[in-house]
Design a protein around this motif. Structure first.
Motif, PDB file in Angstrom:
ATOM      1  N   UNK A  13       0.839  -1.202   0.000  1.00  0.00           N
ATOM      2  CA  UNK A  13       0.000   0.000   0.000  1.00  0.00           C
ATOM      3  C   UNK A  13       0.872   1.250   0.000  1.00  0.00           C
ATOM      4  N   UNK A  14       1.905   1.253   0.832  1.00  0.00           N
ATOM      5  CA  UNK A  14       2.803   2.403   0.893  1.00  0.00           C
ATOM      6  C   UNK A  14       3.454   2.634  -0.466  1.00  0.00           C
ATOM      7  N   UNK A  15       3.825   1.555  -1.127  1.00  0.00           N
ATOM      8  CA  UNK A  15       4.413   1.676  -2.466  1.00  0.00           C
ATOM      9  C   UNK A  15       3.396   2.270  -3.443  1.00  0.00           C
ATOM     10  N   UNK A  16       2.156   1.798  -3.376  1.00  0.00           N
ATOM     11  CA  UNK A  16       1.131   2.312  -4.284  1.00  0.00           C
ATOM     12  C   UNK A  16       0.808   3.778  -4.002  1.00  0.00           C
ATOM     13  N   UNK A  17       1.074   4.246  -2.786  1.00  0.00           N
ATOM     14  CA  UNK A  17       0.861   5.648  -2.432  1.00  0.00           C
ATOM     15  C   UNK A  17       2.059   6.516  -2.774  1.00  0.00           C
ATOM     16  N   UNK A  18       3.093   5.930  -3.401  1.00  0.00           N
ATOM     17  CA  UNK A  18       4.186   6.737  -3.899  1.00  0.00           C
ATOM     18  C   UNK A  18       5.501   6.627  -3.161  1.00  0.00           C
ATOM     19  N   UNK A  19       5.596   5.804  -2.124  1.00  0.00           N
ATOM     20  CA  UNK A  19       6.876   5.608  -1.454  1.00  0.00           C
ATOM     21  C   UNK A  19       7.704   4.659  -2.317  1.00  0.00           C
ATOM     22  N   UNK A  20       8.435   5.238  -3.253  1.00  0.00           N
ATOM     23  CA  UNK A  20       9.146   4.459  -4.258  1.00  0.00           C
ATOM     24  C   UNK A  20      10.426   3.824  -3.741  1.00  0.00           C
ATOM     25  N   UNK A  21      11.036   4.408  -2.739  1.00  0.00           N
ATOM     26  CA  UNK A  21      12.297   3.913  -2.212  1.00  0.00           C
ATOM     27  C   UNK A  21      12.038   2.814  -1.192  1.00  0.00           C
ATOM     28  N   UNK A  22      12.587   1.645  -1.438  1.00  0.00           N
ATOM     29  CA  UNK A  22      12.356   0.504  -0.555  1.00  0.00           C
ATOM     30  C   UNK A  22      12.819   0.792   0.877  1.00  0.00           C
ATOM     31  N   UNK A  23      13.919   1.504   1.022  1.00  0.00           N
ATOM     32  CA  UNK A  23      14.403   1.844   2.356  1.00  0.00           C
ATOM     33  C   UNK A  23      13.442   2.751   3.102  1.00  0.00           C
ATOM     34  N   UNK A  24      12.829   3.683   2.392  1.00  0.00           N
ATOM     35  CA  UNK A  24      11.835   4.563   3.014  1.00  0.00           C
ATOM     36  C   UNK A  24      10.592   3.781   3.421  1.00  0.00           C
ATOM     37  N   UNK A  25      10.153   2.868   2.546  1.00  0.00           N
ATOM     38  CA  UNK A  25       8.985   2.035   2.903  1.00  0.00           C
ATOM     39  C   UNK A  25       9.278   1.209   4.131  1.00  0.00           C
ATOM     40  N   UNK A  26      10.443   0.580   4.156  1.00  0.00           N
ATOM     41  CA  UNK A  26      10.799  -0.259   5.302  1.00  0.00           C
ATOM     42  C   UNK A  26      10.994   0.580   6.563  1.00  0.00           C
ATOM     43  N   UNK A  27      11.405   1.822   6.391  1.00  0.00           N
ATOM     44  CA  UNK A  27      11.545   2.720   7.539  1.00  0.00           C
ATOM     45  C   UNK A  27      10.222   3.024   8.220  1.00  0.00           C
TER      46      UNK A  27
END
Length: 103
Positions: free
Chosen positions: A87-101
């Motif tokens: 969901x976070x990726x679909x909302x535009x958090x493209x950087x895997x490190x940011x999503x995991x953060x």
């Protein structure tokens, strides 16, 4: 929520509450140490404001994308524990490190 059908019971909830308290523009964004008790009543604007202040504004670069996605999907504080990393990726958090953060 986007992709919520893919969200299994074994997937942990995002770690948004790891930052216990933030005060921004006179608004105190506070989570208790036990989970989502305070955030459950947050509207979209308050939730986004809190996310934008995590780690000294690390996620501000995603403000537009998150705002668009959260408004479109009507994401509020009560929805934090339902969001998946996808969901976070679909909302535009493209950087895997940011999503995991956040997750």
């Amino acid at each position: 929520i986007a992709n919520s059908s893919e969200h299994s019971n074994n997937v942990s909830a995002p770690r948004f509450p790891r930052n216990p308290s933030l005060e921004t523009n006179g608004t105190n964004y506070t989570m208790d140490g036990h989970g989502f008790d305070y955030a459950i009543n947050w509207d979209t604007e308050k939730l986004l404001g809190w996310i934008m202040e995590i780690e000294d504004g690390k996620y501000q670069k995603y403000n537009r994308e998150l705002t668009d996605g959260f408004v479109e999907e009507e994401i509020q504080g009560k929805d934090i524990d339902k969001l998946s990393e996808q969901d976070l990726k679909s909302f535009g958090l493209t950087n895997v490190g940011d999503r995991k953060g956040l997750y």
